[in-house]
Design a protein around this motif. Structure first.
Motif, PDB file in Angstrom:
ATOM      1  N   ASP A 404      -4.837 -26.067  -4.646  1.00 30.45           N
ATOM      2  CA  ASP A 404      -4.567 -25.033  -3.657  1.00 30.45           C
ATOM      3  C   ASP A 404      -5.892 -24.567  -3.045  1.00 30.45           C
ATOM      4  O   ASP A 404      -6.974 -24.965  -3.484  1.00 30.45           O
ATOM      5  CB  ASP A 404      -3.847 -23.857  -4.337  1.00 30.45           C
ATOM      6  CG  ASP A 404      -2.816 -23.215  -3.429  1.00 30.45           C
ATOM      7  OD1 ASP A 404      -2.951 -23.332  -2.193  1.00 30.45           O
ATOM      8  OD2 ASP A 404      -1.883 -22.589  -3.938  1.00 30.45           O
ATOM      9  N   MET A 405      -5.826 -23.685  -2.073  1.00 35.86           N
ATOM     10  CA  MET A 405      -7.035 -23.140  -1.463  1.00 35.86           C
ATOM     11  C   MET A 405      -7.586 -22.036  -2.362  1.00 35.86           C
ATOM     12  O   MET A 405      -7.271 -20.849  -2.195  1.00 35.86           O
ATOM     13  CB  MET A 405      -6.716 -22.611  -0.068  1.00 35.86           C
ATOM     14  CG  MET A 405      -6.200 -23.677   0.879  1.00 35.86           C
ATOM     15  SD  MET A 405      -7.404 -24.963   1.262  1.00 35.86           S
ATOM     16  CE  MET A 405      -8.459 -24.095   2.412  1.00 35.86           C
ATOM     17  N   THR A 406      -8.395 -22.429  -3.327  1.00 34.34           N
ATOM     18  CA  THR A 406      -8.948 -21.493  -4.298  1.00 34.34           C
ATOM     19  C   THR A 406     -10.367 -21.919  -4.644  1.00 34.34           C
ATOM     20  O   THR A 406     -10.754 -23.065  -4.386  1.00 34.34           O
ATOM     21  CB  THR A 406      -8.049 -21.445  -5.555  1.00 34.34           C
ATOM     22  OG1 THR A 406      -8.490 -20.418  -6.420  1.00 34.34           O
ATOM     23  CG2 THR A 406      -8.031 -22.776  -6.285  1.00 34.34           C
ATOM     24  N   ILE A 407     -11.171 -21.022  -5.221  1.00 33.85           N
ATOM     25  CA  ILE A 407     -12.594 -21.299  -5.422  1.00 33.85           C
ATOM     26  C   ILE A 407     -12.817 -22.564  -6.238  1.00 33.85           C
ATOM     27  O   ILE A 407     -13.697 -23.373  -5.914  1.00 33.85           O
ATOM     28  CB  ILE A 407     -13.289 -20.078  -6.067  1.00 33.85           C
ATOM     29  CG1 ILE A 407     -13.455 -18.967  -5.031  1.00 33.85           C
ATOM     30  CG2 ILE A 407     -14.653 -20.462  -6.645  1.00 33.85           C
ATOM     31  CD1 ILE A 407     -14.099 -17.700  -5.545  1.00 33.85           C
ATOM     32  N   ILE A 490     -11.671 -16.286  -2.859  1.00 34.50           N
ATOM     33  CA  ILE A 490     -12.559 -16.833  -1.834  1.00 34.50           C
ATOM     34  C   ILE A 490     -12.684 -15.866  -0.663  1.00 34.50           C
ATOM     35  O   ILE A 490     -13.765 -15.698  -0.079  1.00 34.50           O
ATOM     36  CB  ILE A 490     -12.086 -18.236  -1.379  1.00 34.50           C
ATOM     37  CG1 ILE A 490     -13.171 -18.930  -0.546  1.00 34.50           C
ATOM     38  CG2 ILE A 490     -10.777 -18.172  -0.610  1.00 34.50           C
ATOM     39  CD1 ILE A 490     -14.402 -19.291  -1.320  1.00 34.50           C
ATOM     40  N   LEU A 491     -11.587 -15.186  -0.315  1.00 42.48           N
ATOM     41  CA  LEU A 491     -11.646 -14.204   0.765  1.00 42.48           C
ATOM     42  C   LEU A 491     -12.478 -12.992   0.343  1.00 42.48           C
ATOM     43  O   LEU A 491     -13.180 -12.387   1.169  1.00 42.48           O
ATOM     44  CB  LEU A 491     -10.238 -13.761   1.164  1.00 42.48           C
ATOM     45  CG  LEU A 491      -9.325 -14.873   1.682  1.00 42.48           C
ATOM     46  CD1 LEU A 491      -7.942 -14.331   2.021  1.00 42.48           C
ATOM     47  CD2 LEU A 491      -9.943 -15.543   2.908  1.00 42.48           C
ATOM     48  N   ARG A 492     -12.404 -12.637  -0.929  1.00 40.73           N
ATOM     49  CA  ARG A 492     -13.240 -11.562  -1.460  1.00 40.73           C
ATOM     50  C   ARG A 492     -14.715 -11.889  -1.245  1.00 40.73           C
ATOM     51  O   ARG A 492     -15.502 -11.052  -0.806  1.00 40.73           O
ATOM     52  CB  ARG A 492     -12.935 -11.375  -2.945  1.00 40.73           C
ATOM     53  CG  ARG A 492     -13.704 -10.274  -3.638  1.00 40.73           C
ATOM     54  CD  ARG A 492     -13.535 -10.402  -5.141  1.00 40.73           C
ATOM     55  NE  ARG A 492     -12.191 -10.037  -5.585  1.00 40.73           N
ATOM     56  CZ  ARG A 492     -11.507 -10.702  -6.517  1.00 40.73           C
ATOM     57  NH1 ARG A 492     -12.031 -11.780  -7.089  1.00 40.73           N
ATOM     58  NH2 ARG A 492     -10.309 -10.287  -6.887  1.00 40.73           N
ATOM     59  N   GLU A 501     -18.421  -5.473   1.835  1.00 41.92           N
ATOM     60  CA  GLU A 501     -17.326  -4.971   1.001  1.00 41.92           C
ATOM     61  C   GLU A 501     -16.047  -5.719   1.368  1.00 41.92           C
ATOM     62  O   GLU A 501     -15.852  -6.079   2.539  1.00 41.92           O
ATOM     63  CB  GLU A 501     -17.145  -3.466   1.229  1.00 41.92           C
ATOM     64  CG  GLU A 501     -16.164  -2.800   0.282  1.00 41.92           C
ATOM     65  CD  GLU A 501     -16.092  -1.293   0.490  1.00 41.92           C
ATOM     66  OE1 GLU A 501     -15.175  -0.669  -0.074  1.00 41.92           O
ATOM     67  OE2 GLU A 501     -16.950  -0.757   1.217  1.00 41.92           O
ATOM     68  N   ALA A 502     -15.189  -5.952   0.367  1.00 39.85           N
ATOM     69  CA  ALA A 502     -13.928  -6.662   0.615  1.00 39.85           C
ATOM     70  C   ALA A 502     -12.777  -5.678   0.704  1.00 39.85           C
ATOM     71  O   ALA A 502     -12.749  -4.650   0.022  1.00 39.85           O
ATOM     72  CB  ALA A 502     -13.660  -7.667  -0.492  1.00 39.85           C
ATOM     73  N   SER A 503     -11.809  -5.988   1.542  1.00 40.75           N
ATOM     74  CA  SER A 503     -10.580  -5.194   1.615  1.00 40.75           C
ATOM     75  C   SER A 503      -9.394  -6.136   1.702  1.00 40.75           C
ATOM     76  O   SER A 503      -9.512  -7.264   2.174  1.00 40.75           O
ATOM     77  CB  SER A 503     -10.600  -4.259   2.832  1.00 40.75           C
ATOM     78  OG  SER A 503     -10.755  -4.998   4.032  1.00 40.75           O
ATOM     79  N   ARG A 554     -17.486 -18.094  -8.907  1.00 40.04           N
ATOM     80  CA  ARG A 554     -18.236 -17.894  -7.669  1.00 40.04           C
ATOM     81  C   ARG A 554     -18.473 -19.231  -6.988  1.00 40.04           C
ATOM     82  O   ARG A 554     -18.531 -20.266  -7.635  1.00 40.04           O
ATOM     83  CB  ARG A 554     -19.595 -17.236  -7.952  1.00 40.04           C
ATOM     84  CG  ARG A 554     -19.511 -15.837  -8.534  1.00 40.04           C
ATOM     85  CD  ARG A 554     -20.910 -15.245  -8.672  1.00 40.04           C
ATOM     86  NE  ARG A 554     -21.736 -16.028  -9.582  1.00 40.04           N
ATOM     87  CZ  ARG A 554     -22.973 -16.470  -9.293  1.00 40.04           C
ATOM     88  NH1 ARG A 554     -23.509 -16.224  -8.111  1.00 40.04           N
ATOM     89  NH2 ARG A 554     -23.662 -17.177 -10.186  1.00 40.04           N
ATOM     90  N   MET A 555     -18.609 -19.194  -5.674  1.00 38.37           N
ATOM     91  CA  MET A 555     -18.955 -20.403  -4.935  1.00 38.37           C
ATOM     92  C   MET A 555     -20.458 -20.637  -4.983  1.00 38.37           C
ATOM     93  O   MET A 555     -21.239 -19.694  -5.119  1.00 38.37           O
ATOM     94  CB  MET A 555     -18.535 -20.271  -3.471  1.00 38.37           C
ATOM     95  CG  MET A 555     -17.097 -20.676  -3.197  1.00 38.37           C
ATOM     96  SD  MET A 555     -16.730 -22.369  -3.697  1.00 38.37           S
ATOM     97  CE  MET A 555     -17.796 -23.304  -2.606  1.00 38.37           C
TER      98      MET A 555
END
Length: 562
Positions: A404-407, A490-492, A501-503, A554-555
């Motif tokens: 899936d689209m994940t780190i 990944i969006l975070r 900052e992430a939201s 983490r990427m």
């Protein structure tokens, strides 16, 4: 003058007798399933709906095996994977309106990944077509229009006699290089109406092969023969056309280092002395490819990911072999060869008559990989590398994996050794969430002889939780690894890097182990240290299983800006 096919066109006495006396109780739905069987289908995926019931009822009277999912989009992902694994058309039966539209994201991925999915959807009765104001349940003003921008081709039926030809034309379109999804729609009343048409027998919808033009092969062969620093980018087209052996032979013949795109994972042996592996999001790799005096691009359009986010600027001559004519020179000027990858590579092998000496290619590859390794070593990413290594160790070489689209998948694109062609698949074509698990289920249907691995984050997993019921119902050999980091990881990262900052990225989620067990699917919570053993055990057990890894991955730092 006679032709070989004249004999085929003349029915035998038995065929004539059968045609004149078709079995009673058949309808338009029977023509659908008879046509699919006549074209060679053995399995269909689907989800029933009111207008489509004629097709689903006809399945009872057919030899086709039916696999039913809980959400149309997941059904489409499963059909996509079935098409990728088998190389054959994957029929997908859908209902009108909401049911059909829910499949669109999956069909977009099938289009981006060149997977031959044949979607057959129902429609409102013929009398209601075209206006969108007749008040039928599920009615759309232009259902075809919703699909036209996504699929390769659209095929419409208005009478029962049109069904076999429309499906055969769609089948041929799906299998014409480049493969892709197609759409057929049939009104409800046509599916339900009794028919006295003869039973549909074997049909031929074999597409013509896309053969390279010999004058272009001659030029490409001359360029590669004379190149001092040739290099090859191998894309998904190499995998889909089963051209990995040809690619290896050509690379060794001209001593050209090979990098595989994320869609071309497994197209070239990972540990080969000419293998640049898949570190496309690395400036060292980009520089290496830019320095090639002749760059052969096979089965790739050099899109965003394959070009290190369009920072790649080749300085030498580019030769591009591509079955999708629209992708030829779409991103870089090239000697464009419109052809199937296997046929084009075969032609080059037959045309290049002398092996080119090494001239340091092996040493340059080793130097490049050392630089990549040093860059990753400097980023303190031990956990991420440990997790990916554990997955690789646990997964049998012949087992396919779906990401899936994940780190962890983003890591796998660059760092995972697929070991064999056509064993690693991800949603990187269209990039939608929820692909991994339902696609893995489709692969398990295609080939039950190997366990299949699905990898998701907790966010992506929530898209396809319902399919745990499908996995349990059909006893499919899929182990689902869910990396639980509490949100859209990944969006975070993207938002934190871009905005500080992430939201909207933090998620409440269930106890995935307890949830899996409520479906009758064994579940297990693991750690990075025990992941390898736990995954191996789960994969070795028949039937579905879930392994949950709570971890914040983490990427690696991007280098396309360098």
């Amino acid at each position: 003058m006679t032709h070989d096919h004249d004999v085929v066109l003349r029915p035998t006495a038995a065929q004539t007798e059968a045609a004149l006396n078709p079995p009673p109780g058949r309808n338009g739905g029977d023509l659908v399933v008879e046509t699919l069987a006549g074209l060679g289908a053995t399995t269909v995926f689907g989800l029933p709906g009111q207008h489509a019931l004629g097709m689903f009822d006809a399945l009872r009277r057919s030899s086709l095996s039916y696999v039913g999912f809980r959400v149309e989009n997941n059904t489409g992902f499963a059909a996509d994977a079935y098409g990728r694994i088998t190389g054959e058309v994957a029929p997908l039966l859908l209902s009108t309106g909401p049911g059909a539209l829910t499949s669109l994201a999956a069909l977009q991925e099938a289009a981006a990944g060149s997977s031959p999915v044949l979607a057959i959807g129902s429609q409102v009765p013929v009398a209601g077509l075209g206006g969108g104001r007749h008040g039928y349940l599920h009615e759309l003003r232009d259902q075809q229009g919703s699909f036209r921008d996504v699929v390769k081709s659209v095929h419409t039926v208005r009478t029962a006699s049109q069904i076999p030809s429309a499906i055969a034309a769609a089948w041929e379109s799906a299998l014409t290089a480049p493969h892709g999804p197609v759409w057929v729609e049939i009104p409800q009343d046509v599916l339900l109406a009794e028919t006295t048409l003869p039973v549909v027998t074997a049909m031929d919808a074999t597409p013509d092969e896309v053969v390279p033009r010999p004058e272009l092969t001659a030029v490409a062969a001359e360029l590669l023969s004379r190149a001092e620093r040739p290099a090859i980018i191998a894309g998904g087209g190499v995998v889909r056309s089963d051209a990995s052996g040809k690619l290896l032979a050509l690379a060794e013949l001209v001593n050209a280092p090979v990098v595989t795109t994320f869609g071309g994972k497994g197209a070239f042996p990972w540990e080969h002395p000419l293998s640049l592996q898949s570190w496309l999001e690395d400036r060292h790799t980009t520089d290496f490819l830019e320095d090639a005096d002749v760059l052969l691009v096979v089965g790739s359009g050099l899109g965003e990911l394959s070009s290190n986010y369009h920072t790649f600027k080749p300085r030498g001559r580019v030769i591009q072999i591509e079955a999708d004519a629209g992708k030829l020179e779409s991103n870089h000027p090239a000697l464009g060869i419109h052809a199937d990858a296997r046929l084009a590579l075969s032609a080059l092998l037959e045309t290049i008559d002398a092996e080119r000496p090494d001239e340091g290619a092996h040493a340059r590859v080793a130097d490049l990989l050392a630089k990549v390794g040093e860059r990753i070593d400097a980023q303190d990413l031990t956990l991420e590398r440990q997790v990916l290594a554990a997955v690789r160790e646990a997964l049998p070489d012949a087992s396919p994996s779906f990401w899936d689209m994940t780190i962890l998948a983003y890591w796998a694109w660059s760092a995972f050794d697929a070991r064999r062609p056509n064993t690693m698949h991800s949603a990187q074509g269209a990039g939608g969430l929820g692909y991994g698990f339902p696609a893995a289920l489709g692969a398990a249907v295609a080939d039950p002889s190997h366990p299949v691995l699905a990898v998701s984050g907790d966010g992506g997993a929530m898209y396809s939780i319902a399919e745990l019921a499908t996995a349990q119902q059909y006893g499919l050999n899929v182990t689902w690894l869910i990396v639980d980091d509490g949100g859209y990881g990944i969006l975070r990262e993207y938002m934190s890097d871009a905005f500080g900052e992430a939201s909207a990225t933090e998620l409440a989620r269930p106890d995935f182990v307890a949830l899996a067990e409520s479906f009758g699917v064994p579940g297990l919570r693991t750690t990075p240290e025990t992941l390898g053993d736990d995954l191996a055990k789960a994969l070795a057990e028949p039937g579905p299983s879930v392994v949950v890894l709570p971890a914040l991955l983490r990427m690696f730092a991007p280098t396309h800006l360098g």
